[in-house]
Write an enzyme that holds these catalytic residues in place. Structure first.
Site, short mmCIF file in Angstrom:
data_model
loop_
_atom_site.label_atom_id
_atom_site.label_comp_id
_atom_site.label_asym_id
_atom_site.label_seq_id
_atom_site.Cartn_x
_atom_site.Cartn_y
_atom_site.Cartn_z
N ASP A 78 41.75 36.57 94.31
CA ASP A 78 42.65 36.32 93.21
C ASP A 78 41.91 35.63 92.07
O ASP A 78 40.92 34.93 92.29
CB ASP A 78 43.80 35.41 93.65
CG ASP A 78 44.67 36.04 94.73
OD1 ASP A 78 44.67 37.28 94.81
OD2 ASP A 78 45.32 35.28 95.47
N LYS A 79 42.39 35.82 90.87
CA LYS A 79 41.78 35.20 89.69
C LYS A 79 41.61 33.70 89.87
O LYS A 79 40.57 33.13 89.52
CB LYS A 79 42.63 35.49 88.45
CG LYS A 79 42.09 34.87 87.17
CD LYS A 79 42.98 35.21 85.98
CE LYS A 79 42.46 34.57 84.69
NZ LYS A 79 43.31 34.90 83.52
#
Length: 284
Positions: free
Chosen positions: A134-135
């Site tokens: 995930d970012k």
């Protein structure tokens, strides 16, 4: 592309055809090109596809650029790539929090994939995503340096032969280790989110080990048995212990999401070398 391999000692004898098809997952069209070009050599000699290859044999495989066409990928900044491990086929880097793994639009340049592409460009290589983070998550992430190895790594991921361990800092006190086995599906009300969905969701298993715990927070080591989107975040939130810094799933405010892919372990598919990396310094 020219690759050189030595068949490992633990590899059972098998035909060239089976090696390319079942072990190395080479597409049928590419196998046809290899056969017609006679570009598969065993100990320096071109062989038929029914020839047996055995431990210790030296393999030379030559592929044309047209066998695996490259896509257009914008180049980022190679200085932003922190390499943890690299060989002819694999690249593991330490991803910072707050950067996407790969672009969603063709002209994006500020994702990890763009930066890794710039790092590999002088070698005339292009990276391929094996798995994503995930970012908001930091830590070790694996890339394939060519499309030849990509399906092999994908199969290893599916068969749980790539092990990832995460550090997580969560709200509340968790007193004992546990295994969270809850199916995960999409949230119908928020496309950004996932939710526990025991009826229509996909199987998801997370192993949780408690490192330290106070009345207000716990330090955890989480190991994925499956790799669903937001899996650790959703699982921990479902237990009433959201990750600190995770506004999407009810975490307390913090400077960042307190989730870090601290370790990555696998066996190199061609050499059988054990690869273990640690993405220091981590969260704790």
């Amino acid at each position: 592309m020219k690759f050189n391999f030595t068949i490992p000692t633990d590899q059972a004898p098998l035909t060239v055809k089976n090696l390319l098809e079942t072990q190395w997952l080479v597409p049928r069209k590419v196998r046809h090109f290899i056969r017609t070009r006679k570009s598969f050599l065993v100990n320096g000699k071109a062989v038929h596809f029914q020839t047996l290859v055995t431990p210790g044999d030296h393999i030379t495989l030559t592929l044309e650029d047209s066998d695996y066409p490259q896509r257009v990928l914008q180049l980022g900044d190679p200085q932003r790539v922190h390499v943890l491990y690299e060989d002819e086929h694999l690249l593991i880097v330490n991803k910072p929090a707050g950067i996407k793994t790969h672009p969603n639009q063709p002209k994006e340049t500020d994702t990890l994939l763009n930066h890794v592409a710039a790092y590999l460009a002088p070698k005339q290589l292009q990276p391929h995503v094996v798995h994503r983070l995930d970012k908001e998550t930091s830590g070790a992430i694996l890339f394939a340096k060519n499309q030849f190895v990509l399906p092999i790594l994908g199969r290893m991921l599916e068969e749980k032969e790539i092990y990832r361990r995460y550090q997580a800092l969560v709200s509340g006190k968790i007193t004992h280790d546990l295994v969270i086995d809850k199916k995960i599906g999409r949230d119908r009300h928020d496309r950004r989110k996932r939710r526990i969905d025991e009826k229509g969701g996909r199987s998801a298993v997370t192993h949780v080990r408690v490192v330290t715990a106070t009345p207000t927070k716990s330090q955890l080591i989480c190991q994925l048995e499956t790799g669903r989107t937001h899996q650790i975040r959703v699982h921990l939130a479902s237990m009433g212990h959201p990750i600190i810094g995770d506004p999407l799933y009810g975490g307390k405010p913090a400077s960042r999401l307190m989730l870090h892919a601290f370790e990555l372990h696998l066996v190199q598919p061609f050499t059988r070398k054990k690869i273990s990396v640690t993405a220091a310094p981590g969260l704790f």
